[in-house]
Design a protein around this motif. Sequence first.
Motif, PDB file in Angstrom:
ATOM      1  N   VAL A 225      21.905  11.795 -16.364  1.00 14.68           N
ATOM      2  CA  VAL A 225      21.839  12.953 -15.458  1.00 14.68           C
ATOM      3  C   VAL A 225      22.477  14.176 -16.091  1.00 14.68           C
ATOM      4  N   ILE A 226      23.647  14.015 -16.669  1.00 18.01           N
ATOM      5  CA  ILE A 226      24.327  15.171 -17.267  1.00 18.01           C
ATOM      6  C   ILE A 226      23.552  15.684 -18.477  1.00 18.01           C
ATOM      7  N   THR A 227      23.032  14.776 -19.298  1.00 20.27           N
ATOM      8  CA  THR A 227      22.233  15.185 -20.466  1.00 20.27           C
ATOM      9  C   THR A 227      21.028  16.011 -20.040  1.00 20.27           C
ATOM     10  N   VAL A 228      20.284  15.495 -19.059  1.00 21.41           N
ATOM     11  CA  VAL A 228      19.045  16.160 -18.652  1.00 21.41           C
ATOM     12  C   VAL A 228      19.331  17.471 -17.933  1.00 21.41           C
ATOM     13  N   LEU A 229      20.294  17.475 -17.025  1.00 20.39           N
ATOM     14  CA  LEU A 229      20.570  18.707 -16.282  1.00 20.39           C
ATOM     15  C   LEU A 229      21.175  19.785 -17.180  1.00 20.39           C
ATOM     16  N   ASN A 230      21.983  19.384 -18.154  1.00 14.05           N
ATOM     17  CA  ASN A 230      22.438  20.355 -19.173  1.00 14.05           C
ATOM     18  C   ASN A 230      21.258  20.948 -19.910  1.00 14.05           C
ATOM     19  N   GLU A 231      20.311  20.085 -20.277  1.00 17.19           N
ATOM     20  CA  GLU A 231      19.128  20.528 -21.007  1.00 17.19           C
ATOM     21  C   GLU A 231      18.311  21.522 -20.193  1.00 17.19           C
ATOM     22  N   LEU A 232      18.287  21.336 -18.885  1.00 14.46           N
ATOM     23  CA  LEU A 232      17.492  22.194 -18.014  1.00 14.46           C
ATOM     24  C   LEU A 232      18.266  23.397 -17.496  1.00 14.46           C
ATOM     25  N   GLY A 233      19.507  23.581 -17.967  1.00 11.86           N
ATOM     26  CA  GLY A 233      20.216  24.814 -17.669  1.00 11.86           C
ATOM     27  C   GLY A 233      21.454  24.718 -16.810  1.00 11.86           C
ATOM     28  N   ASP A 234      21.794  23.526 -16.299  1.00  8.80           N
ATOM     29  CA  ASP A 234      23.019  23.401 -15.505  1.00  8.80           C
ATOM     30  C   ASP A 234      24.242  23.491 -16.411  1.00  8.80           C
ATOM     31  N   SER A 235      25.325  24.034 -15.866  1.00  7.64           N
ATOM     32  CA  SER A 235      26.565  24.158 -16.634  1.00  7.64           C
ATOM     33  C   SER A 235      27.419  22.909 -16.464  1.00  7.64           C
ATOM     34  N   ASN A 236      28.319  22.692 -17.403  1.00  7.31           N
ATOM     35  CA  ASN A 236      29.239  21.561 -17.294  1.00  7.31           C
ATOM     36  C   ASN A 236      30.094  21.668 -16.042  1.00  7.31           C
ATOM     37  N   GLU A 237      30.435  22.899 -15.677  1.00  5.89           N
ATOM     38  CA  GLU A 237      31.270  23.103 -14.490  1.00  5.89           C
ATOM     39  C   GLU A 237      30.551  22.639 -13.228  1.00  5.89           C
ATOM     40  N   SER A 238      29.260  22.949 -13.126  1.00  6.79           N
ATOM     41  CA  SER A 238      28.509  22.549 -11.928  1.00  6.79           C
ATOM     42  C   SER A 238      28.301  21.048 -11.864  1.00  6.79           C
ATOM     43  N   LEU A 239      28.380  20.377 -13.013  1.00 10.22           N
ATOM     44  CA  LEU A 239      28.179  18.928 -13.066  1.00 10.22           C
ATOM     45  C   LEU A 239      29.490  18.152 -13.034  1.00 10.22           C
ATOM     46  N   LYS A 240      30.583  18.867 -12.859  1.00 10.02           N
ATOM     47  CA  LYS A 240      31.907  18.233 -12.862  1.00 10.02           C
ATOM     48  C   LYS A 240      32.041  17.129 -11.812  1.00 10.02           C
ATOM     49  N   PRO A 241      31.486  17.288 -10.595  1.00 12.59           N
ATOM     50  CA  PRO A 241      31.600  16.202  -9.607  1.00 12.59           C
ATOM     51  C   PRO A 241      30.992  14.882 -10.090  1.00 12.59           C
TER      52      PRO A 241
END
Length: 269
Positions: A225-241
């Motif tokens: 999830v983190i790999t793909v969402l980072n790839e699609l533009g999400d920031s590490n901060e938004s994926l912190k949860p």
Amino acid sequence: MNNTTANQLLGKLLQECRSKTGSGTDLLFMGFEYESSVAAMMQVVLQHAEAFHELALNGEKHFFTCAACARSALETSMRTAWICKPSEQIQKEGRWAGYSRSLEKFYRAMNNELEDEDPELWEDSKKVLDLTRSITERKIDGRDIPIVAPPNLRDMMKEAEYEPLYPSYRELCQAVHVGPEVVLRHRETMKFLDDLPGYRILSNPLDTGLEVPFLVIGFSIALSVITVLNELGDSNESLKPIHIAQKNLTGYVQSQLSQQEQAGVGRRI
């Protein structure tokens, strides 16, 4: 280990992921096939994890099916991370192209095995292969796609610096394929009906814990999830949860393993 507590933590991780991913994989095509492909692979991982979560509600009763879900999720998440590893998008596209070309090997093998039973199989297969080639052999901004064949899973893990997970993967493979090691480990604990010939299992008291499958499924979810969402533009901060939820699950399971080891009752899968 208290499987209920671990499963609640897994449920929280899934909840955090679904709040970010939704349930679909529809993406606008921006010239790269790998983007929608890794998004689909992410959904595969999440479905394995959701199945694991439902099965684990029954404790260790469905150990082998949980192990299968965890193994498949790990393999899919590592392939996803491998595809997304390069810095340039065209290189990522090359990895997806190399991976998707395994279709040809699959269809040729299937045709060789089943040609007598289904003479039209190869003609149908060619349609899929022609579509695959139209994708992998095109140019992007005038450049050929640098196709890269995928390495074996251990080398993928090594490149991503996750090689310490490989022994767990191999253990799960033994469980999934019912390897001799699994049979030898557990055959003495099986109970049989006295009045029937052969080996009819009356109950299933296999001394198998879900600790390793829980660790593997949690890691696989977070990685994909983190790999793909980072790839699609999400920031590490938004994926912190998602990071936090995965660490909570991992921390709990590892603490239970430590307690078992200290008590001299460490359990392997």
